[in-house]
Design an enzyme around this catalytic site. Structure first.
Site, PDB file in Angstrom:
ATOM      1  N   ASN A  19     -10.290   0.011  -0.174  1.00  0.00           N
ATOM      2  CA  ASN A  19      -8.834   0.135  -0.079  1.00  0.00           C
ATOM      3  C   ASN A  19      -8.230  -0.432  -1.364  1.00  0.00           C
ATOM      4  OD1 ASN A  19      -6.108  -0.366   0.428  1.00  0.00           O
ATOM      5  ND2 ASN A  19      -6.430  -0.961   2.559  1.00  0.00           N
ATOM      6  N   CYS A  58       0.814  -1.227   0.000  1.00  0.00           N
ATOM      7  CA  CYS A  58       0.000   0.000   0.000  1.00  0.00           C
ATOM      8  C   CYS A  58       0.846   1.275   0.000  1.00  0.00           C
ATOM      9  CB  CYS A  58      -0.947   0.003   1.195  1.00  0.00           C
ATOM     10  SG  CYS A  58      -2.074  -1.392   1.193  1.00  0.00           S
ATOM     11  N   HIS A 115      -3.155   7.117   2.683  1.00  0.00           N
ATOM     12  CA  HIS A 115      -3.557   5.858   2.060  1.00  0.00           C
ATOM     13  C   HIS A 115      -4.947   5.476   2.574  1.00  0.00           C
ATOM     14  CE1 HIS A 115      -4.054   1.789   0.998  1.00  0.00           C
ATOM     15  NE2 HIS A 115      -3.773   1.308   2.192  1.00  0.00           N
TER      16      HIS A 115
HETATM   17  O1  UT7 Z   1      -3.926  -1.231   3.458  1.00  0.00           O
HETATM   18  C1  UT7 Z   1      -2.856  -1.765   4.190  1.00  0.00           C
HETATM   19  C2  UT7 Z   1      -3.023  -1.472   5.601  1.00  0.00           C
HETATM   20  N1  UT7 Z   1      -4.274  -2.006   6.053  1.00  0.00           N
HETATM   21  C3  UT7 Z   1      -4.882  -1.468   7.069  1.00  0.00           C
HETATM   22  O2  UT7 Z   1      -4.392  -0.489   7.577  1.00  0.00           O
HETATM   23  C4  UT7 Z   1      -6.118  -2.117   7.617  1.00  0.00           C
HETATM   24  C5  UT7 Z   1      -6.104  -1.980   9.107  1.00  0.00           C
HETATM   25  N2  UT7 Z   1      -7.155  -2.694   9.816  1.00  0.00           N
HETATM   26  C6  UT7 Z   1      -8.462  -2.411   9.715  1.00  0.00           C
HETATM   27  O3  UT7 Z   1      -8.863  -1.601   8.914  1.00  0.00           O
HETATM   28  C7  UT7 Z   1      -9.421  -3.061  10.693  1.00  0.00           C
HETATM   29  O4  UT7 Z   1      -8.667  -3.736  11.693  1.00  0.00           O
HETATM   30  C8  UT7 Z   1     -10.397  -4.056  10.036  1.00  0.00           C
HETATM   31  C9  UT7 Z   1     -11.412  -3.310   9.192  1.00  0.00           C
HETATM   32  C10 UT7 Z   1      -9.635  -5.055   9.179  1.00  0.00           C
HETATM   33  C11 UT7 Z   1     -11.155  -4.812  11.117  1.00  0.00           C
HETATM   34  O5  UT7 Z   1     -11.835  -3.892  11.957  1.00  0.00           O
HETATM   35  P1  UT7 Z   1     -11.721  -4.008  13.544  1.00  0.00           P
HETATM   36  O6  UT7 Z   1     -12.589  -2.970  14.110  1.00  0.00           O
HETATM   37  O7  UT7 Z   1     -10.263  -3.976  13.888  1.00  0.00           O
HETATM   38  O8  UT7 Z   1     -12.361  -5.407  13.828  1.00  0.00           O
HETATM   39  P2  UT7 Z   1     -11.712  -6.686  14.511  1.00  0.00           P
HETATM   40  O9  UT7 Z   1     -10.712  -7.324  13.600  1.00  0.00           O
HETATM   41  O10 UT7 Z   1     -11.291  -6.371  15.909  1.00  0.00           O
HETATM   42  O11 UT7 Z   1     -12.982  -7.616  14.600  1.00  0.00           O
HETATM   43  C12 UT7 Z   1     -14.084  -7.301  15.477  1.00  0.00           C
HETATM   44  C13 UT7 Z   1     -15.155  -8.363  15.267  1.00  0.00           C
HETATM   45  C14 UT7 Z   1     -14.618  -9.781  15.331  1.00  0.00           C
HETATM   46  O12 UT7 Z   1     -15.598 -10.587  15.939  1.00  0.00           O
HETATM   47  P3  UT7 Z   1     -15.467 -10.989  17.484  1.00  0.00           P
HETATM   48  O13 UT7 Z   1     -14.172 -11.734  17.597  1.00  0.00           O
HETATM   49  O14 UT7 Z   1     -15.488  -9.714  18.244  1.00  0.00           O
HETATM   50  O15 UT7 Z   1     -16.664 -11.859  17.708  1.00  0.00           O
HETATM   51  C15 UT7 Z   1     -14.492 -10.160  13.868  1.00  0.00           C
HETATM   52  O16 UT7 Z   1     -14.600 -11.556  13.665  1.00  0.00           O
HETATM   53  O17 UT7 Z   1     -15.718  -8.193  13.966  1.00  0.00           O
HETATM   54  C16 UT7 Z   1     -15.676  -9.446  13.280  1.00  0.00           C
HETATM   55  N3  UT7 Z   1     -15.548  -9.172  11.855  1.00  0.00           N
HETATM   56  C17 UT7 Z   1     -16.616  -8.942  11.085  1.00  0.00           C
HETATM   57  N4  UT7 Z   1     -17.928  -8.921  11.353  1.00  0.00           N
HETATM   58  C18 UT7 Z   1     -18.762  -8.664  10.327  1.00  0.00           C
HETATM   59  C19 UT7 Z   1     -14.421  -9.063  11.122  1.00  0.00           C
HETATM   60  N5  UT7 Z   1     -14.734  -8.775   9.840  1.00  0.00           N
HETATM   61  C20 UT7 Z   1     -16.096  -8.709   9.803  1.00  0.00           C
HETATM   62  C21 UT7 Z   1     -17.010  -8.437   8.764  1.00  0.00           C
HETATM   63  N6  UT7 Z   1     -18.326  -8.414   9.090  1.00  0.00           N
HETATM   64  N7  UT7 Z   1     -16.613  -8.180   7.480  1.00  0.00           N
END
Ligand code: UT7
Length: 343
Positions: free
Chosen positions: A288, A116, A258
């Site tokens: 993204n 990225c 980004h």
């Molecule tokens: O481009 C290169 C660099 N990339 C980035 O900078 C991306 C950085 N990371 C992010 O943008 C975020 O961490 C994500 C969007 C990937 C995830 O968001 P988050 O708020 O950090 O969620 P999380 O990974 O902590 O997940 C929270 C919950 C989990 O469920 P439990 O364990 O709390 O029951 C996940 O399983 O959300 C769940 N989850 C989803 N639920 C519905 C993860 N993806 C999804 C989804 N829909 N698509």
């Protein structure tokens, strides 16, 4: 005799291209355990574009590149640089193919691989080519078909990434003139190799003597850990480059980070101390797009009339590697007023 002014890269054209297929959150919610509400609230994304079968990264790159070259009003460049995580093939690079599609066979052409952060690394590379006198004009393209490496069953990545391409033409010029690219802050941390990765297909897996796991061909990201590293490294890098440029934070007209996640972009603006309304975002409509995200955002913001001649623009990115980087740019006059060959 006075020594000649150092040459630097000056932006003189932009272009972008999105594949026509728009995939909204409701469409993904029908095949994955997710919802429009979750995706919007956690990422700010409402839709993304995915390439149709048969369309490759070089196709998107060539379409964006053709627009940038036309916008710059030039018929030739000396080098084509493509920043991408999703090259048409592992070997050779995609840039020579793009150059061929643009009728530019014969010019220098190579890829930059910094995930990225690829567009910022590509800008530094293009600026270096120009400063060294190795090129007078460079076409730099960030292009991705992430849909080709996403695991369709993985809701944590499939909802985030989109396909697209953005391009700029850079010409030799003087550091003080509108459009001039400023200083760079670039960095990496290979200890984070596993945080954003495609495990299979490279020498590591091929020489390991073991068969690839089914998931090894797909993109994987440790989202939570990456989230905070992205905020931390982009704001640190952005501050460092503002120092080098001698710009105060309140002098920045636009922050173009980004487009990783709207929550990351908001935290980034807050951390640097730039009002959120000065942050340019297109993530709601394109997701993204990795190496394509900054040039795509720039071209769309310009088309929307948001970028004016003389505006001070701060660019910053973070991605796999881990890698990060920032630079500054003063927005040039519109291309129609500068089609003459000045180099
Ligand atoms: O481009 C290169 C660099 N990339 C980035 O900078 C991306 C950085 N990371 C992010 O943008 C975020 O961490 C994500 C969007 C990937 C995830 O968001 P988050 O708020 O950090 O969620 P999380 O990974 O902590 O997940 C929270 C919950 C989990 O469920 P439990 O364990 O709390 O029951 C996940 O399983 O959300 C769940 N989850 C989803 N639920 C519905 C993860 N993806 C999804 C989804 N829909 N698509």
């Amino acid at each position: 005799m006075p020594s000649p002014q150092p040459r630097t890269a000056v932006l003189c054209g932009t272009g972008s291209h999105l594949p026509p297929r728009r995939v909204d959150n409701d469409e993904l919610s029908r095949v994955l355990d997710t919802s429009d509400e979750w995706i919007r609230s956690r990422t700010g994304i409402g839709a993304r574009h995915w390439a149709d079968p048969g369309t490759t990264t070089s196709d998107l790159a060539a379409a964006a590149g053709a627009r940038a070259v036309a916008d710059a009003g030039v018929s030739e460049v000396d080098a084509v640089v493509v920043a991408t995580t999703t090259p048409d093939r592992p070997c050779p690079a995609t840039a020579p193919v793009v150059a061929g599609k643009l009728g530019l066979t014969g010019v220098a052409a190579f890829d930059v691989a910094a995930v990225c952060t690829g567009f910022i690394y590509g800008l530094a590379t293009a600026t270096g080519l120009i400063a060294a006198g190795a090129a007078r004009r460079v076409l730099l393209i960030g292009a991705e078909t992430y849909s080709s490496i996403l695991d369709p069953a993985d809701r944590t990545t499939s909802v985030i990434f989109g396909d697209g391409a953005g391009a700029v033409v850079l010409r030799a010029g003087e550091p003080g003139e509108p459009g001039a690219v400023g200083p760079f802050d670039l960095g990496s941390d290979g200890d984070g190799v596993d945080l954003i990765t495609v495990r299979g297909g490279g020498a590591e897996q091929r020489l390991s003597g073991r068969e690839p796991e089914p998931g090894d061909r797909y993109f994987a990201m440790a989202g939570k850990s990456v989230f905070w590293q992205a905020v931390r490294n982009m704001s640190k890098s952005a501050r460092a480059v503002l120092d080098q440029a001698g710009w105060r934070v309140d002098e920045v007209d636009h922050l173009v980070g980004h487009q990783a996640n709207l929550r990351i972009l908001n935290r980034l603006a807050d951390d640097i101390g730039i009002p959120r309304e000065r942050s340019i975002t297109n993530i709601a409509e394109v997701g993204n797009t990795s190496a394509a995200s900054i040039p795509l955002a720039l071209d769309q913001a310009r088309a929307a009339g948001r970028l004016r001649a003389g505006d001070r623009v701060l660019l910053t990115a973070f991605g796999g590697g881990l890698t990060w980087g920032s630079t500054t740019l003063t927005w040039p006059e519109q291309a129609t007023t500068r089609t003459e060959e000045r180099t």
